[in-house]
Design an enzyme around this catalytic site. Structure first.
Site, short mmCIF file in Angstrom:
data_model
loop_
_atom_site.label_atom_id
_atom_site.label_comp_id
_atom_site.label_asym_id
_atom_site.label_seq_id
_atom_site.Cartn_x
_atom_site.Cartn_y
_atom_site.Cartn_z
N ALA A 116 71.06 27.46 29.58
CA ALA A 116 71.70 28.02 30.49
C ALA A 116 71.09 29.51 30.93
O ALA A 116 70.71 29.78 29.61
CB ALA A 116 73.56 29.31 30.35
N CYS A 117 71.12 30.01 31.66
CA CYS A 117 70.78 31.43 31.75
C CYS A 117 71.19 32.74 32.53
O CYS A 117 72.57 32.26 33.36
CB CYS A 117 68.98 31.44 32.36
SG CYS A 117 68.84 30.95 34.06
N ASP A 118 71.05 33.54 33.41
CA ASP A 118 72.01 34.06 33.77
C ASP A 118 72.15 34.16 34.91
O ASP A 118 73.20 33.77 35.31
CB ASP A 118 70.89 36.06 34.18
CG ASP A 118 71.99 36.48 34.55
OD1 ASP A 118 73.45 36.66 33.93
OD2 ASP A 118 71.95 38.06 35.43
#
Length: 486
Positions: free
Chosen positions: A404-406
């Site tokens: 997961a990233c922004d």
């Protein structure tokens, strides 16, 4: 990292302003990015079937106008409302967006970005006010009529007030851009855009201002140079090529792979750490951006829609018939100028501690800047430690790994790809996907995030095992996880 942790303390006011602008940019990009596929579909139909397209077709080109005036703004308004208040917020966001569409004569992207989240927020406040006060059996009645009444009233207000207001604002911005074009001043915009990209303010500029104006211009004349101001891959390519030629250590070794990810994959984030290692290189990307835009303007370049991601392949796909030479010329000029300036700057670097910052440290600094405003790093570390201690999964219990990233589209996709290949090489057959940190699937067994996002990831899915990393391209924790899951 110590560098990122002390920066807010030494520069509180500027850091706070940057955080607010970054949050605003994430709000705008959160409404646009999930719908980029629809924008590309519109761009391809436009490039192919309008009278000046590759395969002119009057019947098929009839799709162009309704898509840009109705479909795309409605998607943005729906997405903006959903971000604030779920599906109910999305529905009312679309209803109110229809008001600004009808209340103006131009594509209402700015209007949709404004009223979609606003309508969702207003409905959310009403739902909070009546929560627990509705008699049993009347919940559906109240929910449906409240949305209908509030949405209808807001759509009328949008038609009579917000639509004309946003149209006037758009006309002012368009006239300002036209002034820059007429006086050959458009390249100076890159003096703002290039540093903004490294500070992750590009979404606010690109999707909030340039994109809507560019789409209106593209509908009017068939192309727009504004699509090329922020997305030009040339300046970043020049930086990476310079590191490849005259760089040192891990930066030099990793530059060739970064070239492929940046230029072909269109993920510009990959070159930001290379600039953070030596901030003077911002002069090189500014020079490349200014010269590239000047070349675009002199040769009459333009794209029919946003090239997202900013890959050279997307540039080819969005270039109108007869526009390939101006497009390529601007990219090449930007690359050469950025490369020459970066090479000179790198050759004159003194081997001080700051300028010899390791690539991993620069990557972590970049991530800290991007996620500024999240919980303090100590809180993050504590939350991560508690979660890891409680939720470490056995090999037999792991079926899905989520990176997961922004935004869920850039670094997470690269990290998932790297880990997926490592698992496959080790003979481990597991599902590895990428996601936005706010939308981590409920069935995720292990969630991997950059360390400054770990607290948000835990809040999004507290039941999963969470692993924090520093560098999404190469982290020793990848190998540790693979060994554990063999």
């Amino acid at each position: 990292m110590a560098t990122s942790a002390t920066t807010p303390a030494t520069q509180p006011s500027s850091g706070g302003t940057r955080v607010k602008v970054q949050q605003f940019g994430r709000l705008l990009s959160g409404m646009v990015m999930p719908n980029i596929g629809a924008f590309i579909a519109w761009g391809l139909i436009t490039a192919l079937f309008i009278p000046t397209g590759w395969f002119p077709n009057e019947s098929l080109s009839a799709l162009v106008d309704p898509m840009i005036k109705y479909l795309l703004p409605l998607l943005i308004g729906y997405t903006g409302g959903t971000m604030v208040h779920g599906k109910r917020g999305g529905v009312i966001g679309a209803v109110v967006t229809m008001g600004v569409i009808v209340g103006s004569s131009i594509p209402m992207f700015l209007g949709a970005m404004l009223v979609g989240p606003l309508a969702g927020w207003i409905l959310k406040q009403f739902d909070k006010a009546v929560d627990g006060k509705i008699k049993a059996g009347f919940e559906m009645l109240v929910n449906n009529f409240s949305l209908g009444i509030i949405g209808g009233g807001l759509s009328i207000a949008a038609l009579k007030g917000i639509g004309p207001l946003v149209e006037g604002l758009t006309n002012i911005l368009s006239n300002g851009v036209q002034f820059l074009v007429d006086h050959n001043l458009l390249p100076i915009v890159n003096i703002i855009i290039e540093p903004a990209k490294v500070l992750f303010l590009n979404n606010a500029i690109n999707h909030g201002v340039l994109g809507p104006i560019a789409l209106e211009e593209s509908q009017r004349i068939g192309k727009s140079i504004l699509f090329m101001l922020e997305s030009n891959p040339g300046p970043g390519l020049g930086i990476l090529l310079a590191y490849w030629l005259v760089g040192r250590g891990s930066a030099k070794a990793s530059a060739p792979g970064a070239v492929i990810i940046h230029f072909l994959g269109g993920i510009h984030e990959i070159y930001f750490p290379y600039i953070l290692m030596n901030p003077r290189l911002i002069l090189a990307v500014i020079g490349g951006g200014v010269s590239g835009t000047f070349t675009f303007q002199m040769l009459g370049a333009g794209l029919v829609a946003s090239p997202s991601p900013g890959s050279i392949f997307a540039y080819f796909a969005m270039t109108p018939k007869g526009g390939y030479f101006p497009m390529l010329a601007g990219v090449v000029v930007a690359t050469v100028v950025s490369f020459v300036l970066a090479t000179l700057l790198l050759k004159t670097v003194k081997k001080t501690d700051e300028e010899e910052m390791d690539l991993e440290a620069a990557s972590a600094k970049m991530k800290d800047m991007k996620t500024a405003g999240t919980a303090a790093s100590a809180t993050v570390a504590t939350a991560a430690a508690n979660n890891i201690a409680a939720n470490v999964r056995n090999k037999a219990d792991v079926r899905k790994i989520v990176f997961a990233c922004d935004a869920g589209m850039g670094s997470s996709a690269m990290g998932a790809s790297v880990l997926r290949k490592k698992l496959q090489s080790a003979g481990v057959n597991l599902t590895v996907v990428n996601s936005a940190v706010s939308e981590i699937p409920a069935d995720a067994d292990i969630v991997i995030t950059q360390k400054t996002l770990t607290d948000r990831a835990i809040a999004s899915n507290p039941n999963a095992e969470h692993i924090s990393i520093d560098n999404f391209l190469k982290s020793p924790k990848y190998d540790e996880l693979v060994e554990r899951l063999k």
